[in-house]
Each structure stands twice: as C-alpha cells, then as structure tokens.
Design an enzyme around this catalytic site. Sequence first.
Site, short mmCIF file in Angstrom:
data_model
loop_
_atom_site.label_atom_id
_atom_site.label_comp_id
_atom_site.label_asym_id
_atom_site.label_seq_id
_atom_site.Cartn_x
_atom_site.Cartn_y
_atom_site.Cartn_z
CG HIS A 242 -1.74 1.13 1.51
ND1 HIS A 242 -3.12 1.13 1.34
CD2 HIS A 242 -1.44 2.39 1.97
CE1 HIS A 242 -3.61 2.32 1.67
NE2 HIS A 242 -2.61 3.11 2.07
CD GLU A 243 1.84 3.58 3.71
OE1 GLU A 243 2.03 4.66 3.09
OE2 GLU A 243 0.84 3.39 4.44
ZN LIG Z 1 -2.49 5.06 2.54
#
Ligand SMILES: [Zn+2]
Length: 476
Positions: A242-243
């Site tokens: 996600h990051e």
């Molecule tokens: Zn995020």
Amino acid sequence: MKLKSLFAGTLCVLATCPSYAQNLDREIEGPLHTVSGREFQTYTEYVDSGLVGIDPLRCISHKAVAGSFSGGADCTLGFTNPSSAYDPVEIIEINVVFHVLRSTSGTQGNITLAQLETQIDILNEDFQGLAGTPGANGFNSAIRFKLADTDPQGNAATGVTYHDNTSWFNDSGNYWSSTSWDATRYLNIYTNNASGSLGYITRFPQESGAGTAVDRVVALWSTVGRNAPYGFPYNQGRTVTHEVGHYLGLFHTFQSGCGSAVACYTTGDVICDTNPESGPEFGCAVGSQSCGSTDPIRNYMNYSYDTCMQNFTQEQSARMRCAIEHYRPLVGTVIPGGLGLPYCEVVSNSTGLDAVLDASGSSEVSMNDLQMEASDMPMNQFGYLLTSQTQGFVASPGTSSGNLCLGGTIGRYVGQVQNTGGTGTFDVPVDLTMIPLSPPVAVQVGETWNFQVWFRDQLITGPTSNFTNGYEIMFE
Ligand SMILES: [Zn+2]
C-alpha cells in the site's frame, strides 16, 4: 454509514495540514474512539497521540488532489492520463533498501533478512499479479523490486541496514538525514513503530522534496513480510504494498470521497477503473456500495485487511509507471530488450536457481523469427517448450516440483526436444505458422501467446521435473 463519513475528507501527512484536520474535527461528534484506554475527541488529537493507526486507521499518507494539470506530465497530483505510453511493455526494476530501526538494546523492532526477503517477494507478487500467489488477481504492472546489491558508493550490499536507537525506533529524530541511500536511485523503506500507524510516506513523487533524504516509506516493523508478528489482520505484507503504491503516486481509492463519475481522471483518486468510494473499508465488506457502484474493497489502496486486498488496476499501473518515468526516473531501471513479459512464480531447481525463460527475435508475425531462450537449468537434461493462449496456474503438476503457468489448450513442442548441455541452457526456434496444437494453428496479429519450458531435473530428490517462468508475448 458513520465510519465512512468520518473519514470522507482529505486527511494529511502526519499533522502537517491543519486546515484539513480542522475540517474533519467539525465532522466528529463525540469521541472518535477509544485506543488503549484513551478517548479521542478530535481527529487531530488522535493523530497527535502517537496511537494513530493502531485501530482502525491503516495509513497516514494523505495528499490533497491539487486540481491542477501543471507539471507537464500525465500523472500530476490532480490528473491522470493512462495513455498506452504507460502500458507495461518493459519491466521497470526498483532497487530497495530496508533500514531496520531497532531499540537501542536491539530487542525491539528486529526483522531478519529472510523476513525482509519475503516482503520483496510480496511486492513482486502484488505489483506483477504473479500467478499462484496471493497477488494473482491483480494487474501485472511489470514493476519489479529487488534488494539493492550495491550501496550508493558501489560496494556490495545486502540491501538492508540495521540501526539501534530507541529514539529512531520511536520514529523520532531526523534519522533519514544520516541513513538514507540516495533517494533519487533507491526506494528507502524504514521500519520502526511508524508513529503509531501502520505506515506512511513523506513525499508523493510529484511533490517537491521527492528524491531528497526525507523521501521515504515508513512501515510498522511488525507488519513487514509474510506471516509478520503483528498477526491478523495486518500480517501479510500489504502495508508495504500500500505505501509503495503511494510512493509511486497512487491515492487512496476513497480519496476525496465519491468524486465525479464523469471526471474520474481529475477527481477522487484520479483513476477511472477504481470505483469511487465515500470512505475507507476497514474490513472486507466485499460488495458494499457507497457511491452507487461496488466499492473497490480488494484494492491495495484501500484500508482493508491484508488478506482481503488483491489488486492494483490497469490504470493504477499506468499512473505508477508514469510517475516513475516523470518523477522518479532514476529509481526505476527499465530492463531493455524484452519482447514480452515474464510472469508466474518459479520454483528453484537443483542448481539453486530459478530457471529463466526469455525471448529474442521479433514479436512481429511477419518476421517469424521468434526464439525462446531458457537458462539457469541443470546441465545435461532434456526439456521442451509449451505454449497456450491462456495463462493458468497448477502447482506441482504430476511429478513436477515447479509450477505450470499455462491453462486452456496447451501446445507441446515435443518434436523439438532440447538438451540443456554443459551450460544448462537451450534455445527453441518458434515457427509462428505452426503452433503445435491439434491441428496446428498460425499466430495472428493481435493475439497473445504464453510460453513456458518444462525440463527434467534428476538431481533433486523426489519430483524429477521443473518449469521456467511463464513468458507472455503480444504479437504485432
Ligand atoms: Zn495510505
């Protein structure tokens, strides 16, 4: 739905955007929630507490969509043009360095090299939609990650550094200024307590400061890698997935709420093939609707459970590849010369290596000079090429220790059995007018065919055969 409306506004990077935080404050009635026995009345108080993210906030990377097309690229903060120029026709490889920040005694925050390697595997599975892995349902962005094998000075390296400093472990102090590896060339991922969140980034690629020492991904150490110690629901490495999506320019799927369906490249998450969503999903409510269409619960850029997340989309892939090309050009190395794309998970053979299938010649049907090239196989073994228009996945079929990555009707080049010889390699010329199906067929312009090599591997105990990766070619 109250939880969704609570987070419907644009949030901020840490506490640096007070106006947005204040907007959110006005939306909150009563305590936000209780964490570790503490009640929070406002969102700002929660962010400032150091407990943000423990439950239920996944990530504290946020950025206002600028609404401006400035910058000259096709992926500014306010605009995406997912043109075919950003199709994944070549592999882009990113060198990763993990900086493991532990407590001064070294007892908190430790992550082994083997565990970090599983995180690299997860990034590859997720960004390439590798068959047979938890990321199999995603689009293949052809973005590949590896632990950096040289440091900025050119010395051999593992791609991992360890630092024992309790302040840094607590995400305090300017640890990046003395530890970052040239952020124009490396993706710097720091692991520590992430200020109480699961993770965050400090710069979107389009922002000033990208490529400087401050530019980094930060992840809660206990979420990193497969079966990470955090435990359910954030223990399958999707925090880093996600990051890194943010790091490559992606917004949350619920950015700015529902946005406008007719202006989906300039509102919401500036992506059209992720359905709009009024706010984050914290569980796995597949099928829920908040903006008149099915919410993208399984997208990596949501807040869903790790095991719920399954995909990036084609347009998210285009935006990430655009962001690399225009804003992080030295971070991504284009791997040249490929006619197509490798795909699918390889099981290492008795040499300890993953057998590799590549291609040379041309993907133009009229040229008819395609040659498939297999390498890193054991010596003096026989094998042959397989092909199909369908990708599939069968783990260890028959007596194989590898993975069959073809589905549908499979053609076998049994008339062209090869021997790996003393080099563990062989090449197979492919006659595009004669794909060995029954009856044989000719490849047509516009068709995609997938190839894989099966080979004997008599040096390993038990199963006696193995496979290369799959290799996909679209013919012109
Ligand atoms: Zn995020």
